[in-house]
Design an enzyme around this catalytic site. Structure first.
Site, PDB file in Angstrom:
ATOM      1  CB  SER A 133     -25.760 -11.462 -17.495  1.00  0.00           C
ATOM      2  OG  SER A 133     -24.567 -11.899 -18.133  1.00  0.00           O
ATOM      3  CE  LYS A 134     -19.810 -11.347 -18.408  1.00  0.00           C
ATOM      4  NZ  LYS A 134     -19.598 -12.778 -18.172  1.00  0.00           N
ATOM      5  N   PRO A 135     -21.832  -8.051 -13.279  1.00  0.00           N
ATOM      6  CG  PRO A 135     -20.443  -8.765 -11.524  1.00  0.00           C
ATOM      7  CD  PRO A 135     -20.701  -8.963 -13.003  1.00  0.00           C
ATOM      8  CG  LEU A 136     -20.795  -1.501 -14.194  1.00  0.00           C
ATOM      9  CD1 LEU A 136     -21.987  -0.810 -13.538  1.00  0.00           C
ATOM     10  CD2 LEU A 136     -19.517  -0.694 -13.934  1.00  0.00           C
ATOM     11  CG  PHE A 147     -22.780 -10.070 -21.781  1.00  0.00           C
ATOM     12  CD1 PHE A 147     -22.884 -10.085 -23.160  1.00  0.00           C
ATOM     13  CD2 PHE A 147     -23.611 -10.913 -21.044  1.00  0.00           C
ATOM     14  CE1 PHE A 147     -23.797 -10.930 -23.803  1.00  0.00           C
ATOM     15  CE2 PHE A 147     -24.514 -11.760 -21.667  1.00  0.00           C
ATOM     16  CZ  PHE A 147     -24.611 -11.756 -23.048  1.00  0.00           C
TER      17      PHE A 147
END
Length: 365
Positions: free
Chosen positions: A184-187, A182
């Protein structure tokens, strides 16, 4: 000030992202194109896992993991109530029963000392969540699972890709690791996406078949499945983002440490990070009193905040019937007190200083 600065990230990677997307547009293999296999190989190598299976979302990753483990109606899965709904949602969709175990008050991750008491003859799996970017106590959870008939363990690592635990990477610590891409996730990709990781050949093959409607080959449906493929375009975006992912993790760790230091004199509770692991701060979350007042003051000052999560799952209308009427006080208190501050690899020190200064003002109002 953005809560998560995806625009700055894109500008830093624009040439690589644009070239990767253009390559897909040129070859036109939008479903299961060459970028899918390339990404799976690179992600598996990064995690140190034998297999990576990309899927259409983090939710689908959890669902496919449970399907590959052949979860049956009535089977119980032990998990935490302090998480996004997808964690329990996939269990219920398959007819399973989520069994909630309360969290540690200082990390907000599942309290492993309470897991064993929740195991019954119907327990089929344990699904800890690596919340906010810090891995749960996986060695202890795996040991409990081993003592009870080698129960499968699924790490819900939607927020912790890139985190380390005792020298190993999140997603490579148990039967399955499931993560989300998604945005907004770290990757993150530029839509929905996710991945499953496992060292088990049979489970990997099952996951690959399930994600294409249960097909072992074209129009041969050997098992029930779903439409769970990750689009080639999204894989291309993640491939481009991998180019500076190590730098981004370093920035997250540095900014997280800096937040912790800057907040040390303020009347807020900082989340504990255990000494044998790190936290990649998918959300930089603090615990405080009088949250509505503080949020309003920060909003007035132009500082965005968020709540991850305001109401634990055992109190959600859709899942109350699975709560067994039990109270999970640490989860309930966290839901009333957690607040996430702006966090991304491109957050500047000046922005961070401003966030902390405005938070200090808000706490004094």
């Amino acid at each position: 000030m953005p809560f998560i600065d995806l625009k700055a990230q894109y500008l830093a990677l624009k040439s690589s992202i644009d070239a990767r997307i253009q390559a897909v547009l040129d070859h036109g293999q939008y479903i299961m194109g060459p970028e899918v296999k390339e990404l799976e190989e690179k992600l598996a190598a990064y995690v140190g896992s034998k297999h990576c299976v990309t899927v259409s979302s983090g939710t689908e990753a959890l669902l496919i993991a449970l399907m590959a483990l052949d979860l049956k109606p009535g089977d119980e899965v032990i998990t935490t109530p302090f998480t996004f709904a997808a964690t329990a949602e996939v269990i219920v969709l398959l007819g399973g029963v989520p069994v909630f175990v309360d969290i540690e008050p200082d990390t907000c991750n599942i309290d492993v000392t309470k897991i064993e008491a929740a195991i019954t003859s119907r327990t089929r799996a344990i699904m800890p969540v690596s919340l906010y970017g810090q891995v749960a106590d996986m060695d202890e959870i795996n040991a409990i699972a081993a003592r009870h008939g080698n129960l499968p363990v699924i790490e819900d690592a939607a927020q912790s890709f890139g985190a380390s635990y005792k020298g190993k990477k999140s997603c490579g610590l148990s039967t399955f690791g499931a993560t989300s891409f998604f945005p907004s996730k770290p990757l993150g990709c530029y839509g929905d996406g996710g991945a499953l990781f496992t060292n088990d050949d049979a489970l990997a093959q099952a996951a690959r078949e399930i994600r294409v409607h249960g097909q072992s080959q074209r129009y041969t449906h050997t098992r029930l499945g779903v439409g769970g493929r990750m689009d080639t375009l999204q894989c291309a975006v993640v491939l481009a983002k991998l180019e500076r992912f190590d730098w981004e993790i370093e920035q997250r760790l540095r900014l997280g440490d800096r937040y912790q230091h800057l907040l040390s004199d303020l009347p807020v509770q900082r989340l504990a990070v255990r000494p044998d692991r790190n936290c990649v701060w998918a959300q930089f979350t603090v615990i405080l009193n009088d949250r509505p007042k503080v949020q309003q003051a920060l909003q007035t000052a132009g500082i965005p905040t968020a709540i991850h999560y305001p109401r634990p799952l055992h109190l959600q209308p859709a899942y109350q019937s699975y709560g067994q009427g039990l109270s999970h006080p640490h989860s309930e208190l966290a839901g009333q007190r957690v607040m996430s501050l702006p966090m991304s690899p491109d957050l500047t020190q000046e922005q961070q200083d401003r966030v902390v200064a405005e938070l200090a003002k808000a706490l004094k109002v």
